[in-house]
Write an enzyme that holds these catalytic residues in place. Structure first.
Site, PDB file in Angstrom:
ATOM      1  N   HIS A  47       0.775  -1.116   0.039  1.00  0.00           N
ATOM      2  CA  HIS A  47      -0.043  -0.012   0.130  1.00  0.00           C
ATOM      3  C   HIS A  47       0.870   1.175  -0.003  1.00  0.00           C
ATOM      4  CE1 HIS A  47      -2.924  -2.860   2.051  1.00  0.00           C
ATOM      5  NE2 HIS A  47      -3.645  -2.495   1.000  1.00  0.00           N
ATOM      6  N   ASP A  73      -2.930  -7.790  -7.475  1.00  0.00           N
ATOM      7  CA  ASP A  73      -4.606  -8.044  -7.603  1.00  0.00           C
ATOM      8  C   ASP A  73      -4.604  -7.656  -9.262  1.00  0.00           C
ATOM      9  OD1 ASP A  73      -5.612  -8.589  -5.046  1.00  0.00           O
ATOM     10  OD2 ASP A  73      -4.496  -6.519  -4.881  1.00  0.00           O
TER      11      ASP A  73
HETATM   12  P1  AMP Z   1      -6.433  -3.615  -0.923  1.00  0.00           P
HETATM   13  O1  AMP Z   1      -6.327  -2.885   0.639  1.00  0.00           O
HETATM   14  O2  AMP Z   1      -5.801  -5.287  -0.519  1.00  0.00           O
HETATM   15  O3  AMP Z   1      -7.815  -3.633  -1.262  1.00  0.00           O
HETATM   16  O4  AMP Z   1      -5.223  -3.241  -1.743  1.00  0.00           O
HETATM   17  C1  AMP Z   1      -5.128  -1.915  -1.852  1.00  0.00           C
HETATM   18  C2  AMP Z   1      -4.361  -1.636  -3.425  1.00  0.00           C
HETATM   19  O5  AMP Z   1      -3.095  -2.197  -2.912  1.00  0.00           O
HETATM   20  C3  AMP Z   1      -4.807  -2.583  -4.421  1.00  0.00           C
HETATM   21  O6  AMP Z   1      -4.770  -1.861  -5.671  1.00  0.00           O
HETATM   22  C4  AMP Z   1      -3.867  -3.804  -4.336  1.00  0.00           C
HETATM   23  O7  AMP Z   1      -3.488  -4.160  -5.436  1.00  0.00           O
HETATM   24  C5  AMP Z   1      -2.542  -3.019  -3.938  1.00  0.00           C
HETATM   25  N1  AMP Z   1      -1.570  -3.980  -3.117  1.00  0.00           N
HETATM   26  C6  AMP Z   1      -2.072  -4.896  -2.224  1.00  0.00           C
HETATM   27  N2  AMP Z   1      -0.931  -5.592  -1.880  1.00  0.00           N
HETATM   28  C7  AMP Z   1       0.122  -5.239  -2.681  1.00  0.00           C
HETATM   29  C8  AMP Z   1       1.481  -5.589  -2.699  1.00  0.00           C
HETATM   30  N3  AMP Z   1       1.934  -6.558  -1.989  1.00  0.00           N
HETATM   31  N4  AMP Z   1       2.184  -4.776  -3.667  1.00  0.00           N
HETATM   32  C9  AMP Z   1       1.864  -3.869  -4.549  1.00  0.00           C
HETATM   33  N5  AMP Z   1       0.235  -3.470  -4.206  1.00  0.00           N
HETATM   34  C10 AMP Z   1      -0.392  -4.111  -3.486  1.00  0.00           C
END
Ligand code: AMP
Length: 283
Positions: A37, A151
């Site tokens: 994030h 994702d």
């Molecule tokens: P989430 O809070 O899981 O919905 O993720 C929010 C954003 O962070 C989304 O665009 C995810 O794809 C991105 N994200 C989650 N995990 C990672 C990671 N390990 N590396 C890069 N981006 C991430």
């Protein structure tokens, strides 16, 4: 950094930033921040004059009520981390602010939403994602929105939605941030302990096995998937799916050619993990 609870507060803050001549960068999240994030926030900070991060655990995209109930939440810690990255505005609404009684509209990206994660979790998962992202795009009205390659299918679907519905913004997809041992960072990883934390490396091992097979000249997707799944099972993890598909359409490609998304999902202890890599065979 300010925290907004209402759509009206976000609109007012963005209007003021625009009046000051600033561009707006936006990072949608469900909180429980980790370095993945933070990398998106850092990139948004580099590219924009005003950075908005949303923190909303969107009930509409959870197919499993126990996953929703167990989803980690720590707004205070998240706010501290976002503030340290130079985020200007954290939008952390209650569900009622975004889903008024009688909410009846759903944004559906057909096709792309039905395969891989859509097939495994049910198409309603991505319908929930696209509906909330469309709403957040309308609330924040960013110039650029940032998503993670972690994702991959979600990023592809959001891109298609933005194109199809003429959202006036750019979408930038950033690389997956990993732990030192290769595990893709995920908010759900905090629920992995001891033995399960070690077993979680099976996903990365499966992807690496597939990359090696392709590098060695194998082009039969089914054979590669079976070998990768066997590698995972040796590490005590059975994949829910292990797929090699077009990185642009998510359709099967046989024999492998072009840009290939190698994607895996697997249950590990109390959580369900996903990971992916892209292999470029266009050269
Ligand atoms: P989430 O809070 O899981 O919905 O993720 C929010 C954003 O962070 C989304 O665009 C995810 O794809 C991105 N994200 C989650 N995990 C990672 C990671 N390990 N590396 C890069 N981006 C991430």
């Amino acid at each position: 950094m300010n925290t907004a609870r209402t759509v009206a507060e976000v609109r007012a803050a963005v209007r003021a930033a625009r009046a000051a001549g600033k561009t707006v960068g936006f990072v949608p999240t469900m909180g429980a921040f980790h370095a993945g994030h933070l990398s998106l926030m850092r990139r948004a900070r580099e590219r924009s004059g005003f950075v908005v991060v949303s923190l909303f655990v969107n009930p509409a995209q959870f197919n499993d009520p126990s996953d929703l109930a167990a989803y980690p939440r720590d707004e205070r810690a998240d706010a501290a981390m976002a503030g340290a990255e130079g985020v200007d505005l954290l939008f952390a609404p209650e569900a009622a602010e975004l889903y008024a009684p009688g909410h009846a509209t759903t944004v559906i990206v057909r096709g792309l939403s039905d395969v891989l994660e859509g097939a495994a979790r049910g198409a309603a998962h991505f319908h929930g994602v696209t509906t909330i992202v469309a709403k957040l795009f309308n609330v924040v009205q960013p110039d650029v929105a940032f998503f993670g390659q972690k994702d991959a299918q979600q990023a592809l679907i959001v891109r298609r939605m933005a194109r199809d519905l003429d959202f006036p913004l750019a979408i930038e997809v950033r690389p997956t941030v990993r732990e030192a041992d290769g595990l893709a960072m995920s908010s759900r990883n905090v629920r992995l302990t001891g033995h399960d934390r070690r077993r979680a490396l099976a996903l990365r091992a499966g992807l690496t096995a597939a990359e090696r097979a392709i590098a060695a000249g194998e082009r039969d997707g089914a054979r590669i998937a079976e070998a990768a799944a066997a590698t995972m099972r040796e590490r005590g993890v059975a994949p829910e799916y292990f797929a090699l598909v077009s990185a642009d359409t998510l359709e099967p490609v046989d024999p492998l050619a072009g840009r290939i998304l190698v994607a895996v999902a697997a249950p590990v202890g109390p959580v369900r993990l996903i990971d992916n890599v892209i292999v470029d065979l266009t050269a």
